[in-house]
Every structure is written in C-alpha cells, then in structure tokens.
Design an enzyme around this catalytic site. Sequence first.
Site, short mmCIF file in Angstrom:
data_model
loop_
_atom_site.label_atom_id
_atom_site.label_comp_id
_atom_site.label_asym_id
_atom_site.label_seq_id
_atom_site.Cartn_x
_atom_site.Cartn_y
_atom_site.Cartn_z
N HIS A 195 0.82 -1.21 0.00
CA HIS A 195 0.00 0.00 0.00
C HIS A 195 0.85 1.25 0.00
O HIS A 195 0.54 2.24 -0.65
CB HIS A 195 -0.88 0.02 1.26
CG HIS A 195 -2.07 -0.88 1.13
ND1 HIS A 195 -2.74 -1.38 2.21
CD2 HIS A 195 -2.70 -1.34 0.05
CE1 HIS A 195 -3.74 -2.12 1.79
NE2 HIS A 195 -3.73 -2.11 0.48
N GLU A 436 -3.84 -10.70 -24.46
CA GLU A 436 -2.74 -10.83 -23.50
C GLU A 436 -2.43 -12.30 -23.17
O GLU A 436 -1.57 -12.59 -22.34
CB GLU A 436 -3.04 -10.04 -22.23
CG GLU A 436 -4.39 -10.28 -21.61
CD GLU A 436 -4.68 -9.38 -20.42
OE1 GLU A 436 -3.77 -8.72 -19.90
OE2 GLU A 436 -5.85 -9.33 -20.00
N ASP A 460 0.98 -9.00 -19.54
CA ASP A 460 0.62 -10.41 -19.40
C ASP A 460 1.04 -11.22 -20.62
O ASP A 460 1.43 -12.38 -20.49
CB ASP A 460 -0.89 -10.56 -19.14
CG ASP A 460 -1.21 -10.33 -17.68
OD1 ASP A 460 -0.50 -10.90 -16.83
OD2 ASP A 460 -2.14 -9.57 -17.38
N CYS A 507 -1.88 -1.36 -24.48
CA CYS A 507 -2.02 -0.68 -23.19
C CYS A 507 -1.07 -1.24 -22.13
O CYS A 507 -1.09 -0.81 -20.98
CB CYS A 507 -3.46 -0.74 -22.70
SG CYS A 507 -4.06 -2.42 -22.48
C1 PEP Z 1 -1.30 -5.98 -19.45
O1 PEP Z 1 -1.36 -7.14 -19.04
O2 PEP Z 1 -0.46 -5.60 -20.30
C2 PEP Z 1 -2.22 -4.94 -18.94
C3 PEP Z 1 -2.25 -3.73 -19.43
O3 PEP Z 1 -3.04 -5.26 -17.91
P1 PEP Z 1 -2.57 -5.43 -16.37
O4 PEP Z 1 -1.17 -4.86 -16.27
O5 PEP Z 1 -3.57 -4.69 -15.57
O6 PEP Z 1 -2.61 -6.90 -16.19
MG MG Z 2 -3.10 -7.89 -18.03
#
Ligand code: PEP
Ligand code: MG
Length: 576
Positions: A195, A436, A460, A507
């Site tokens: 946290h 992913e 991921d 992303c």
């Molecule tokens: C990813 O896996 O690239 C992603 C953007 O999602 P998170 O990091 O939230 O798993």
């Molecule tokens: Mg992800």
Amino acid sequence: MPIALSGIAVSKGIAIGKARVLQHGQLDIAEYVLPPHHIDSEVARFNQALETARVQLRTIRNQIPKQTPQEIAAFIDTHLLMLQDEALSRAPVALIRHHRCNAEWALKLQQDALVQAFDAMEDPYLRTRRDDVEHVVRRVQQILLREEQQSGALESDRDEPRIILAVDIAPSDLVLLSSRHLAAIVTERGGPLSHTAILARSLGIPALVGVPHVHQYVRNDEVVILDANNGSLLLEPDAATLKHYRARQRAAQRTRRELYKLKDDASLSRDGIPVTLHANIELSEDITALKRVGAAGVGLYRTEFLFMNREFPPDENEQYQTYRHTLRRLNGLPLTIRTLDLGADKEIVAGATACTNPALGLRAVRLCLKEPQLFLPQLRAILRASAKGPVRLLIPMLTSVQELAQVMALLEQARAGLRREKKPFDPALPIGAMIEVPAAAICADLFAQRLDFLSIGTNDLMQYTLATDRIDESVNHLFDPLNPGVLRLIQGVIKAGAKANIPVSMCGEMAGDTRYTRLLLAMGLREFSMPAASLLEVKQLIRQCDITKLQRPLAKLMASPNPTACGIELGLIGAG
Ligand code: PEP
Ligand code: MG
C-alpha cells in the site's frame, strides 16, 4: 566515493536531502503477569488506547489535503475498520483475562496469530494486508507505551526537505509525512505492491523499498541522495557527486517543462500519420494527470481498483456513479472501461479459493464468468454509463472465442434487463478484447472478426509467452519485449486488426517505453495507451519519426534472431 545501497525503486525520481531515521525497529514489548484485581483496569487501559488510536486516525483523515486521491482516505478507513474488528478489539481483551497479562503483550500474541494466518496466504495482494495489521497494532502499542508516533517525527523539520529512512512506513503516516516537506522515503520492508508503494506513486514521492538494515547505516541529518530511477541510495556523497545529482535534478525539471509545451501539439508523425495517445488510469482522480499531458482519452481504466480495500464490492449503482463521474471529468473524451481483472497479483474476491498458480488460475474474465453475480452488475453499470458519454468496453484475459461468446450472452442479458427497466444505454457500445494470452494473440483474427477493437496487454502477454512470472523479482531479467516470439505475436495482432479494419491499441507498459516507440509505429500501431507520465515523451518521439521510412529496417529486424542488436543498429530501438 559515496557508499551505495540498493533496493527496489517503486516510485521514480531523484531526491537530495538530510536523512531522518525513524526509530521503529521492533518495539520493546515485555510480558507481565498481573494480579487478579488489576485485570479490569488493564482492560480499561487497553480500551482507552484503542479509542486514542481511533481519534488519531480520524484526525489524520481530516487533515488529508483536498486534491489527494480517494484511495488514500481508503487506507485510513481500512485501519479504522480494523480497530473495530473483533480480532483487534475483543480478542486481546480475552487474552488479557485468560493469560492475566498486560495489554501490550496480549496485542502481540494476537498480532503473531494474525500475521501467521496472513503469511499462509498465497495471494501477494492479500499478504500486504498483514502490513496493515502490523501498522494498526503498532499504533496501539505505541500509545500504550507512550512512544512517539512516526508521523510526529517531522514536526521540527517543516522547512527542510527530508529523506525518511525506516523499517516500514504505514500508509496513514505517509499521508501526514507528505504534507511536511518530505523529499523521499526509503524502507527496509515492502514491495511494489505494498500500500505504501502505491501511495508513494500517487503522491509523486520518490521511494525505494527493500533496502536491508538501511536505518542502521544512516545517521540523522546526514545528507543522502536517493536515485529512485536506478534504485540506489548514496551515503556520504562528496561534492562532485552532489553537483552531478543537482545537475540531474535540474535537467529533469527542464525536460519536464519542455515536454509540457508539447501538450497541445498534434500527435502526428513527421510524415503526417496521426497516432492516438491515450492514458491508463486506475482511479478517476488520475484524470487530473491525463489532462495535464493532453491525452486523447482513457485507453485502459483498471476498474478492479474500485473493488480493493473494502469489505464488500461496490454495487451496480456505485459503479455507475463512478463511471459517470469519470466521464464528466473527461468532458467528452473517450473512456475505455476494462471489466474486472481481479485475481493473480490483484485482490481476489471473498470466497474465491487460493490456487496453486494464481497467474494461471481463476482470474479476470474467467472469474467473472464463474461469478455472474459479480459480473452482471458491472456490465449493467458500464452499459448505463454508455448513455452518458463515449464509452468502450474492454474484456481482459480472453483465451478463446467461446469465452467471448459467453461474455456476449451475459451482455445481451444485461441489455435486455435495462430495456425492460427503460434505462438508457448506447446500443452501439464498442466491445473490445485485451489480447494478452498467447492463444488469443495467435488467433487474433478470430477475435477481430467478432469485435470492435483489440488492445494488446504486453505485461501479461510477455508473462505467458516467456513463461516468466511478472511479480517474481528473481526472473525479472527474463522479461524481454524484444524476444522474437513476443514480437511476432504483437505484429500478428496488429495485422489481424488491420485486415478486419478495426483499431488495435496497446495498453501494456511497453506502449509507454520510448525505446520501443519507433518499432511499434513501424509495425503499424496507431493507438497507444500508457501512464500519463510517459505520454509526452512518446509524443515527442512520434513527431520526430518518419514512419514510412521504417518499413525496410522492420523487415530486417523481424528476420533477425537477435532483434535487440539489430534494432539498435538500424535505429528502430532506442537506447535503454
Ligand atoms: C497488461 O497485461 O499488459 C495490462 C495492461 O493489464 P494489467 O497490467 O492490468 O494486467
Ligand atoms: Mg493484463
């Protein structure tokens, strides 16, 4: 030569300042056996300490500056709730009576039992709750022992920036410290998921964690340098080192100022190709940072953060209100809402069983399909929000089109319910998938035919393609976005999107890393979503880039067994 200690940088930046060592190693807790006629007064002393702790926490909560993200108040609320919990309010009383011991000792016994239970948990997020127990118990013990609170330690230092060194810092204490000329924090304990680390990032405070015995190496008032860009704490810096770091601090400020000038410039390559730059957000408060850099909208809203640090999940209405509020703040910019991605390195819902390999277990859409009572209210809330502004719905962790069909069926159920209730929604709400999982990347064409957009989650995708746990620091060095396997998957997804004529975004963290911007542009990526802090640097690079000239080097890089060396040589990959 200065001495360098290393740790894990969890919030970037450079800080120079005098050290303030918070002495909070183990508290000296002794056990006393009490005569029977002292038991009631000991229980009263314990209850009084609990009440004082409550008053302290409420005072802290009232002092939180207005602009501070809601999440911070939530940390303190969690501690207040813990003080009310039977495990900390009643169990110690029973222990005092049973063992006829002093209140501090009873609290220690109860803390040991709770910590043991938390340690046995598989989920790293839940394990961080153990820290909360320790912080709360410590506060009450300090009151019982009449010890100084950590947060009071800076009272006399108001005018001088301080770098705080401690075994650990409670989130609630960090809130107070942050309003008192805090330059940075360094702790022995903690990790990027704690946290305190999350909070340091939200507050923009450079932070280093996991530095063993740090409070024993440093003296109060000694000048130290924290380089939280490369994870080191420099002790006894000489004049030359200080000069070097002051220059770096000034350079970083200048760069930031220069970059802000790009905020309203078009996101166009030198040869005139438009590139959309979105920001990732975790909380609706992150919109402030998004606006500061002129992002074109939200490419990834990680809604699971709404579900954390609370006893019960938010209901449909609370979710709807939150999305609506976020849309209002976005003032017409698009909002891509990702459905719940709980599990693995994020909190699991109450009742979900711990699994042997959480990253491969019941997470994200798998969990949602198994728990429609959790998923449907979110789908309804997102649909309802779509009547209020430009929303896109993004589904995480899809592995097969059969899973997608199940989500579509639930979505239809949600739409039918809303129609019956005469609640408005956008019938053309764009639906997209996070790509992913390697199986989804290989079959991206199947997803592209059925959806309105795709978004590549490289965090991921790399974890699963490279068989490398993203939260295990011992294999961090194996994470390589330039592994040919990863590159071929990314290129395949971008091509599948182009063929089906739907937008493809990225992303994952790779999208905000300027080393890979040229390569991704060359591959045909035209939509990036990243932390707001990276956006202007990426924009700067795009504006310098002639995308059409990158095709030939790209073909060479994709054919090379060593894309890193090849990419650097051809100027497709930036230096580290
Ligand atoms: C990813 O896996 O690239 C992603 C953007 O999602 P998170 O990091 O939230 O798993
Ligand atoms: Mg992800």
